[in-house]
Design a protein around this motif. Structure first.
Motif, short mmCIF file in Angstrom:
data_model
loop_
_atom_site.label_atom_id
_atom_site.label_comp_id
_atom_site.label_asym_id
_atom_site.label_seq_id
_atom_site.Cartn_x
_atom_site.Cartn_y
_atom_site.Cartn_z
N ALA A 168 -7.11 12.56 -11.72
CA ALA A 168 -6.43 11.28 -11.50
C ALA A 168 -6.10 11.08 -10.03
O ALA A 168 -6.24 9.97 -9.48
CB ALA A 168 -5.15 11.23 -12.34
N LEU A 169 -5.68 12.15 -9.36
CA LEU A 169 -5.31 12.03 -7.95
C LEU A 169 -6.52 11.71 -7.08
O LEU A 169 -6.46 10.83 -6.21
CB LEU A 169 -4.67 13.35 -7.48
N LEU A 170 -7.63 12.40 -7.31
CA LEU A 170 -8.82 12.18 -6.47
C LEU A 170 -9.37 10.77 -6.67
O LEU A 170 -9.73 10.09 -5.69
CB LEU A 170 -9.88 13.22 -6.80
N ILE A 171 -9.46 10.32 -7.92
CA ILE A 171 -10.06 9.01 -8.17
C ILE A 171 -9.16 7.89 -7.67
O ILE A 171 -9.60 7.00 -6.93
CB ILE A 171 -10.36 8.86 -9.67
N THR A 172 -7.89 7.91 -8.05
CA THR A 172 -6.99 6.84 -7.61
C THR A 172 -6.69 6.95 -6.12
O THR A 172 -6.49 5.93 -5.45
CB THR A 172 -5.69 6.86 -8.43
N GLY A 173 -6.66 8.18 -5.58
CA GLY A 173 -6.43 8.33 -4.15
C GLY A 173 -7.59 7.79 -3.32
O GLY A 173 -7.38 7.13 -2.30
N ALA A 174 -8.82 8.07 -3.76
CA ALA A 174 -9.99 7.52 -3.05
C ALA A 174 -9.99 6.00 -3.13
O ALA A 174 -10.29 5.30 -2.14
CB ALA A 174 -11.27 8.09 -3.64
N GLY A 175 -9.66 5.46 -4.31
CA GLY A 175 -9.57 4.01 -4.42
C GLY A 175 -8.48 3.43 -3.53
O GLY A 175 -8.63 2.33 -2.98
N GLY A 176 -7.39 4.19 -3.36
CA GLY A 176 -6.32 3.73 -2.48
C GLY A 176 -6.77 3.62 -1.03
O GLY A 176 -6.38 2.69 -0.32
N LEU A 177 -7.60 4.55 -0.58
CA LEU A 177 -8.13 4.47 0.80
C LEU A 177 -9.01 3.23 0.96
O LEU A 177 -8.95 2.55 2.00
CB LEU A 177 -8.91 5.73 1.12
N ALA A 178 -9.82 2.94 -0.06
CA ALA A 178 -10.64 1.73 0.00
C ALA A 178 -9.75 0.49 0.03
O ALA A 178 -10.01 -0.46 0.79
CB ALA A 178 -11.58 1.68 -1.20
N LEU A 179 -8.70 0.51 -0.78
CA LEU A 179 -7.78 -0.63 -0.80
C LEU A 179 -7.13 -0.83 0.56
O LEU A 179 -6.98 -1.98 1.03
CB LEU A 179 -6.72 -0.41 -1.87
N PHE A 227 0.83 -1.21 0.00
CA PHE A 227 0.00 0.00 0.00
C PHE A 227 0.86 1.26 0.00
O PHE A 227 0.51 2.25 -0.65
CB PHE A 227 -0.93 0.00 1.20
N VAL A 228 1.96 1.25 0.73
CA VAL A 228 2.84 2.43 0.75
C VAL A 228 3.33 2.74 -0.65
O VAL A 228 3.29 3.90 -1.11
CB VAL A 228 4.02 2.19 1.71
N PHE A 229 3.78 1.71 -1.38
CA PHE A 229 4.25 1.94 -2.74
C PHE A 229 3.08 2.26 -3.68
O PHE A 229 3.24 3.01 -4.65
CB PHE A 229 5.02 0.73 -3.24
N TRP A 230 1.92 1.69 -3.42
CA TRP A 230 0.73 2.00 -4.21
C TRP A 230 0.42 3.49 -4.16
O TRP A 230 0.18 4.13 -5.19
CB TRP A 230 -0.45 1.19 -3.65
N GLU A 231 0.45 4.05 -2.95
CA GLU A 231 0.19 5.48 -2.81
C GLU A 231 1.33 6.31 -3.37
O GLU A 231 1.11 7.43 -3.86
CB GLU A 231 -0.04 5.82 -1.34
N ALA A 232 2.55 5.80 -3.32
CA ALA A 232 3.68 6.52 -3.93
C ALA A 232 3.48 6.64 -5.44
O ALA A 232 3.79 7.68 -6.04
CB ALA A 232 4.99 5.81 -3.61
N THR A 233 2.95 5.59 -6.08
CA THR A 233 2.66 5.70 -7.52
C THR A 233 1.56 6.72 -7.78
O THR A 233 1.59 7.43 -8.79
CB THR A 233 2.25 4.33 -8.09
N THR A 234 0.59 6.81 -6.87
CA THR A 234 -0.47 7.80 -7.03
C THR A 234 0.09 9.21 -7.00
O THR A 234 -0.25 10.06 -7.84
CB THR A 234 -1.52 7.63 -5.92
N ILE A 235 0.97 9.48 -6.05
CA ILE A 235 1.53 10.84 -5.91
C ILE A 235 2.45 11.17 -7.07
O ILE A 235 2.37 12.26 -7.66
CB ILE A 235 2.26 10.96 -4.56
N THR A 236 3.36 10.25 -7.42
CA THR A 236 4.29 10.54 -8.51
C THR A 236 3.58 10.64 -9.85
O THR A 236 3.94 11.47 -10.70
CB THR A 236 5.39 9.47 -8.56
N SER A 237 2.56 9.81 -10.07
CA SER A 237 1.81 9.92 -11.33
C SER A 237 1.03 11.23 -11.39
O SER A 237 0.87 11.82 -12.47
CB SER A 237 0.87 8.73 -11.49
N TRP A 238 0.56 11.70 -10.23
CA TRP A 238 -0.09 13.02 -10.19
C TRP A 238 0.88 14.12 -10.63
O TRP A 238 0.53 15.00 -11.42
CB TRP A 238 -0.60 13.27 -8.77
N LEU A 239 2.11 14.03 -10.16
CA LEU A 239 3.11 15.01 -10.57
C LEU A 239 3.42 14.90 -12.06
O LEU A 239 3.65 15.91 -12.74
CB LEU A 239 4.40 14.81 -9.76
N LEU A 240 3.42 13.68 -12.59
CA LEU A 240 3.73 13.49 -14.00
C LEU A 240 2.59 13.94 -14.90
O LEU A 240 2.82 14.59 -15.92
CB LEU A 240 4.06 12.01 -14.26
#
Length: 743
Positions: free
Chosen positions: A150-161, A120-133
């Motif tokens: 992209a950040l809101l949708i994948t970030g919300a999904g990350g919380l569910a995960l 999960f830590v790396f999952w969220e790291a991909t969310t943040i770095t992809s947001w920057l990209l």
């Protein structure tokens, strides 16, 4: 339509090749494990992280993780080289490469993690770095909006995960993914299985752009071309597919799994194929075909048969090779001809023969023509599907054929059309990587057994736990799969022949069709409206309102603890002396003075009387140091506030506010009862004995309070001093600014 490239010049030295070289070395390092992993070995690395919670930084390299690691490093090396050339002379190149490398490291950690929390830590790291990209061109509003989406949708999904993974850890008694997969029946038979499934699949669907979240991925095309090629071919968008495959042994195979993944994947695939035909921007067209491919893989994993899983693993590799090559080829067209909109370019084959060859080879694999690797993957797909799933795959593959024809025929054949007067192939830094990917698509098509044995079979074994159910071959003879391939080519050719009419019809109908992202727009607008209303209600500029709200919430917390925690005070025996009553009278008289006076100065002095009474209580119970501190604070507060309020007008006669009185009584009574509850609880002398025993021999101090503040709580005390210093500096700066303004 073009990527934004400022004219600012940056360093274009050899340093820009370092990320590509490191990624290439990483590819070679992971390639060392191809043989052992194919033989069934699974190298592991475990580092203790939070032992008290059973959390480890555990990494495991099985067939699925190894395949993704090779794609991340291999395609990463190509995209890093491409970006270093594409943005050569751009002042932003350094920051782009840093973010790309951070994203690659995050993806590597995600796919190799064998601990759910680590994943999960790396999952969220991909969310943040992809947001920057995605928002790399942050000066453009479209890029910022796409990155936020992209950040809101994948970030919300990350919380569910996260919630789903924590539930899985609670059921399994640990967070090792390999152990969870080994105990699959434990989850499938558990009462929490539906909740776990819903939370985990929500995280997967948001990351891999499945309906109703599919719209964020085409919007992410605001990112530069090398970023799009990397994120949307082999890495980020496949993270959800990876996790579905990874957790398939523990969560898959149930009626719920099949009834959700199969239709959602199929619908996403067909919906994306329709909108892919609608696009004229070739980069956006490829983005929709990526959503189509992700839907296909989700549908195959939902089917849950070993052949379907093998088909999904094969197509995952097929898609990575041709899609990265095509994204980069579109970037070559844009660089060489000046546009990526196919109606604006044509007849470029003579001027850009290398680009035409790369796009042609990759498009042949995308369409599934022999002898490309895409043909092998399509045959396996038809072997692993039946009934309606086969029909859906046939329709989507036909749309793939039409889209591949658009990318490889429209820009290169016909009359020469180009925004640039002299279109030409770009330099080696742009064509080398996509040429290698296109060549691999041909090589693995000619020799599919090599990649089948080295990668696809271990990937399938990691998901199903069994051997590869089919052999990857270029020619299986004339069978049902081959006939379906012929039908795919015929239907795809028919779609391409009527492409312009279909595109124009979709463009005409689009304003009247419901927007699948309408729910996102409505939800975002609702959140912003609620935030604005709440801010207007709470941040109203009135200090009394702020204090009332703060005290009311504090009272709610205290009473909640008292009532829910059952910590109501018990009767306490004890005698009161005359001094006690005298102190109480002093405090009560001071409070009455505060409430009745119309002078701010009198009110401040009366509050000092309350503080002095509390200081006397500390003295009576032996806390001399605390009493001195309390007294000094009260004196300073009275002096400072008296100076500040000396020039303010009189308050006028005091008015009674029932609401404020109720809040004050509620909070005061709650604090009193909580203090009595603490005092009526038996005291555990452990901490007292510890400080008594350690103060002199360890801290070399006989004043226990001072030792606690200076030694045992030294960092805490230093933080408090730092806050006071910062506040003092801010006060001095504010006073000086006011003095300058007065002049």
């Amino acid at each position: 339509m073009a990527d934004n490239h400022p004219s600012a010049t940056g360093d274009a030295g050899p340093w820009r090749l370092i990320p590509a070289i490191l990624a290439a070395l990483g590819t070679l390092w992971f390639a060392r494990f191809l043989g052992p992993v194919a033989q069934g070995e699974t190298p592991e690395l475990v580092v203790p992280w939070v032992p008290s919670l059973g959390i480890e930084a555990a990494f495991r390299l099985d067939g699925l993780a190894l395949a993704f690691a090779l794609l991340i490093c291999g395609i990463g090396a190509i995209c890093f080289l491409y970006a270093a050339t594409y943005f050569r002379g751009d002042a932003r190149l350094g920051s782009l490469l840093v973010i790309l490398v951070a994203f690659a490291i995050s993806m590597l950690g995600l796919v190799t993690a064998d601990d759910a929390v680590t994943l999960f830590v790396f999952w969220e790291a991909t969310t943040i770095t992809s947001w920057l990209l995605v928002g790399f061109d942050h000066e453009r509003p479209a890029a910022r909006a796409a990155a936020l989406q992209a950040l809101l949708i994948t970030g919300a999904g990350g919380l569910a995960l996260l919630a789903g993974l924590l539930l899985m850890g609670g059921v399994a008694g640990g967070y090792r993914l390999s152990a969870m997969n080994a105990a699959g029946d434990l989850f499938r038979d558990h009462a929490l299985y539906p909740a776990i499934f819903a939370l985990v699949i929500l995280g997967c669907f948001t990351k891999s752009a499945q309906f109703p979240f599919q719209f964020w991925l085409p919007g992410a095309m605001a990112a530069p071309t090398p970023v799009s090629a990397y994120l949307h071919s082999a890495t980020m968008v496949k993270a959800g597919v990876y996790l579905m495959a990874r957790l398939s042994p523990s969560l898959g195979g149930t009626d719920l799994w099949i009834s959700v993944l199969t239709p959602v994947g199929g619908f996403t695939m067909l919906l994306a194929s329709i909108w892919a035909v609608r696009q004229t921007d070739m980069k956006l067209l490829l983005a929709y075909t990526t959503v189509m491919a992700l839907g296909l893989m989700t549908m195959l994993l939902g089917t849950s048969t070993p052949v379907a899983v093998a088909a999904a693993m094969t197509f995952l590799l097929v898609h990575a090779f041709y899609k990265a090559a095509l994204f980069l080829a579109v970037g070559m067209i844009e660089k060489g001809a000046g546009s990526r909109d196919y109606p604006a370019v044509g007849g470029l084959a003579g001027a850009m023969p290398l680009t035409a060859a790369v796009a042609g080879l990759a498009a042949l694999s995308m369409a599934g023509f022999p002898p490309m690797f895409g043909f092998v993957g399509k045959e396996v797909i038809y072997q692993g599907t039946t009934g309606a799933v086969t029909v859906a795959a046939l329709l989507a593959n036909a749309a793939m054929v039409a889209c591949a024809a658009v990318v490889t025929l429209r820009p290169f054949l016909g009359r020469r059309t180009s925004p640039r007067a002299q279109p030409a192939d770009p330099g080696w830094g742009l064509w080398l990587g996509p040429s290698a990917l296109a060549a691999l698509g041909l090589a693995f098509g000619l020799f599919p057994g090599v990649i089948g044995h080295a990668l696809v079979a271990p990937m399938t074994r990691a998901v199903t736990g069994g051997p590869m159910p089919v052999e990857l071959e270029l020619w299986h003879g004339i069978n049902a799969a081959f006939l379906l391939s012929l039908a795919t080519f015929a239907l795809g050719g028919l779609l391409y022949a009527n492409l312009d009419r279909l595109r124009d019809a979709l463009a005409t109908a689009e304003p009247r069709l419901p927007r699948t992202e309408g729910w996102y727009d409505a939800a975002l607008a609702g959140c912003l409206a609620f935030a604005a209303a709440l801010t207007g209600a709470v941040q109203n500029g009135r200090m009394t309102s702020y204090l009332r709200t703060t005290f009311l919430l504090f009272a709610a917390l205290i009473w909640g603890a008292l009532v829910i925690g059952g910590a109501m005070p018990r009767p306490m025996a004890g005698a009161t002396s005359l001094v006690d009553w005298a102190v109480l009278a002093l405090i009560c008289a001071s409070i009455v003075a505060v409430l009745r006076t119309s002078s701010r100065l009198t009110a401040i002095c009366a509050l000092g009387g309350v503080g002095a009474g509390i200081a006397i209580i500390f003295v009576l119970y032996g806390a001399i140091d605390v009493a001195m501190t309390q007294l000094f604070v009260e004196v300073l507060v009275v002096v400072f506030l008296a100076i500040a309020m000396a020039r303010l007008p009189r308050m006028g006669p005091p008015r009674f506010h029932a609401g404020n009185a109720a809040v004050a009584i509620l909070l005061g009574l709650g604090v009193t009862l909580s203090a009595l509850a603490v005092l009526s609880t038996p005291l555990d002398p452990f901490m007292s004995r510890f400080f008594e025993e350690k103060s002199a021999p360890v801290a070399l101090g006989h004043n226990i309070v001072n030792v606690i503040l200076v030694d045992f709580r030294g960092f805490d005390t230093m933080g408090e001093i730092s806050v006071i210093v910062i506040a003092g500096v801010a006060a001095i700066a504010a006073l000086r600014a006011g003095r300058r303004a007065a002049k």
